[in-house]
Design a protein around this motif. Structure first.
Motif, PDB file in Angstrom:
ATOM      1  N   LEU A  24      24.414  -8.260   6.344  1.00 30.92           N
ATOM      2  CA  LEU A  24      24.961  -7.113   5.620  1.00 30.92           C
ATOM      3  C   LEU A  24      23.865  -6.116   5.262  1.00 30.92           C
ATOM      4  N   LEU A  25      22.676  -6.619   4.941  1.00 34.81           N
ATOM      5  CA  LEU A  25      21.554  -5.717   4.676  1.00 34.81           C
ATOM      6  C   LEU A  25      21.220  -4.892   5.923  1.00 34.81           C
ATOM      7  N   ASP A  26      21.231  -5.539   7.073  1.00 34.64           N
ATOM      8  CA  ASP A  26      20.973  -4.806   8.316  1.00 34.64           C
ATOM      9  C   ASP A  26      22.060  -3.760   8.561  1.00 34.64           C
ATOM     10  N   LEU A  27      23.294  -4.107   8.224  1.00 37.05           N
ATOM     11  CA  LEU A  27      24.388  -3.156   8.407  1.00 37.05           C
ATOM     12  C   LEU A  27      24.205  -1.934   7.515  1.00 37.05           C
ATOM     13  N   PHE A  28      23.808  -2.148   6.258  1.00 36.10           N
ATOM     14  CA  PHE A  28      23.580  -1.026   5.350  1.00 36.10           C
ATOM     15  C   PHE A  28      22.400  -0.173   5.823  1.00 36.10           C
ATOM     16  N   ARG A  29      21.380  -0.823   6.384  1.00 33.46           N
ATOM     17  CA  ARG A  29      20.268  -0.048   6.932  1.00 33.46           C
ATOM     18  C   ARG A  29      20.718   0.794   8.118  1.00 33.46           C
ATOM     19  N   ALA A  30      21.600   0.226   8.941  1.00 31.20           N
ATOM     20  CA  ALA A  30      22.111   0.981  10.083  1.00 31.20           C
ATOM     21  C   ALA A  30      22.935   2.182   9.631  1.00 31.20           C
ATOM     22  N   TRP A  31      23.549   2.058   8.470  1.00 27.18           N
ATOM     23  CA  TRP A  31      24.305   3.177   7.906  1.00 27.18           C
ATOM     24  C   TRP A  31      23.408   4.167   7.156  1.00 27.18           C
ATOM     25  N   HIS A  32      22.101   3.875   7.120  1.00 28.73           N
ATOM     26  CA  HIS A  32      21.127   4.714   6.416  1.00 28.73           C
ATOM     27  C   HIS A  32      21.440   4.801   4.918  1.00 28.73           C
ATOM     28  N   ALA A  33      21.910   3.692   4.356  1.00 22.75           N
ATOM     29  CA  ALA A  33      22.185   3.654   2.915  1.00 22.75           C
ATOM     30  C   ALA A  33      20.871   3.655   2.147  1.00 22.75           C
ATOM     31  N   SER A  34      20.866   4.348   1.023  1.00 25.19           N
ATOM     32  CA  SER A  34      19.672   4.386   0.191  1.00 25.19           C
ATOM     33  C   SER A  34      19.503   3.052  -0.541  1.00 25.19           C
ATOM     34  N   ARG A  35      18.341   2.879  -1.181  1.00 24.02           N
ATOM     35  CA  ARG A  35      18.096   1.647  -1.935  1.00 24.02           C
ATOM     36  C   ARG A  35      19.106   1.485  -3.058  1.00 24.02           C
ATOM     37  N   TRP A  36      19.457   2.575  -3.730  1.00 23.42           N
ATOM     38  CA  TRP A  36      20.427   2.517  -4.810  1.00 23.42           C
ATOM     39  C   TRP A  36      21.818   2.191  -4.290  1.00 23.42           C
ATOM     40  N   GLU A  37      22.210   2.795  -3.156  1.00 17.72           N
ATOM     41  CA  GLU A  37      23.524   2.505  -2.582  1.00 17.72           C
ATOM     42  C   GLU A  37      23.620   1.042  -2.153  1.00 17.72           C
TER      43      GLU A  37
ATOM     44  N   PHE B 115      21.927  -1.381  -3.472  1.00 18.02           N
ATOM     45  CA  PHE B 115      21.930  -2.170  -4.699  1.00 18.02           C
ATOM     46  C   PHE B 115      23.318  -2.195  -5.330  1.00 18.02           C
ATOM     47  N   ILE B 116      23.941  -1.034  -5.429  1.00 23.01           N
ATOM     48  CA  ILE B 116      25.215  -0.936  -6.149  1.00 23.01           C
ATOM     49  C   ILE B 116      26.366  -1.527  -5.342  1.00 23.01           C
ATOM     50  N   PHE B 117      26.413  -1.238  -4.045  1.00 24.62           N
ATOM     51  CA  PHE B 117      27.586  -1.614  -3.253  1.00 24.62           C
ATOM     52  C   PHE B 117      27.420  -2.934  -2.507  1.00 24.62           C
ATOM     53  N   LEU B 118      26.222  -3.484  -2.454  1.00 18.28           N
ATOM     54  CA  LEU B 118      26.031  -4.749  -1.759  1.00 18.28           C
ATOM     55  C   LEU B 118      25.420  -5.820  -2.656  1.00 18.28           C
ATOM     56  N   ARG B 119      24.265  -5.539  -3.234  1.00 21.56           N
ATOM     57  CA  ARG B 119      23.586  -6.568  -4.010  1.00 21.56           C
ATOM     58  C   ARG B 119      24.360  -6.949  -5.266  1.00 21.56           C
TER      59      ARG B 119
END
Length: 257
Positions: A153-166, A168-172
């Protein structure tokens, strides 16, 4: 997906039988051994004491429970905020955790009299002691939950170019909810213990004060009555948190047949 019930009828029946058997054996043992009341009172004597002093114990319970809940909220808030900072700034983890372990390793029985001396005999030192006792379990559990996010899921968020805050809030944060409830189920009974220990060092009321006075006078029915209340409140808090967890984290709470 419908969340499961925390207790099913089979659980309730089993728990009731076990608890009832324990108290019956206790009652029987006290009567057969002719145990003096100043050594071990029978459960019937303790329950009678509770009914005869309902107002006294109700006021003491309200005070201790209030101190415990406020301290729990403060400990939870501090632990959550610090865990969040450590996840967002990993380089701080070594130093901060060392300090947190130092605080955790310091006996609260030694700190409580000092806080009473510095802050007086009001509720403030009790709240601080409770917050200190609940802070470390919350910090460790939430930090673990925030760090153990699914790598895919972290790799998926990186592929979406999500910021560190995004991220943190929507995944972590959602991924850490089971760890949060685990921390709360550990910390809620600790909060009651913290409030009682703090009241032993000096207080004008509360279950800790009631227990201390009963102990100094060898009035064990009064002492055990307070213990019964603390046990009941602790079980209620645990079950309430388990019920809340079953609804907030229903996708990870296993069903019971």
């Amino acid at each position: 997906m419908k969340p499961r019930a925390v207790w099913n009828p089979r659980d309730l029946l089993s728990a009731g039988v076990i608890v009832l058997t324990f108290f019956l054996l206790w009652e029987l043992g006290v009567r057969l051994l002719d145990m003096p009341v100043y050594l071990l009172p029978a459960p019937s004597r303790v329950i009678l004491t509770l009914f005869q002093n309902t107002s006294l114990y109700a006021q003491a319970t309200a005070l201790t429970l209030g101190e415990a809940l406020v301290g729990l909220v403060l400990g939870l808030s501090a632990g959550f905020l610090l865990a969040s900072v450590l996840v967002l700034r990993p380089g701080l983890e070594g130093g901060v955790m060392t300090l947190a372990i130092l605080v955790k390793s310091t006996p609260m029985v030694a700190i409580a009299p000092l806080l009473t001396l510095w802050m007086g005999f009001g509720v403030l030192p009790k709240i601080v002691i409770t917050a200190l006792m609940t802070f470390f379990p919350v910090l460790v559990n939430i930090l673990t939950g925030l760090q153990r996010t699914d790598p895919a899921l972290l790799d998926l968020f990186r592929a979406w170019h999500a910021s560190r805050w995004e991220t943190f809030i929507f995944l972590r944060l959602p991924s850490s909810l089971p760890y949060l409830f685990a921390a709360l189920k550990i910390s809620a009974p600790l909060a009651l213990i913290g409030a009682v220990v703090a009241e032993w060092t000096g207080a004008s009321g509360g279950l800790g004060r009631t227990m201390w006075l009963a102990y100094t006078n060898l009035n064990l029915p009064y002492l055990f009555a307070a213990i019964f209340i603390l046990a009941a409140v602790g079980m209620f808090l645990y079950q309430f948190l388990a019920w809340l967890e079953a609804r907030a984290v229903f996708w990870q709470v296993p069903r019971q047949d």
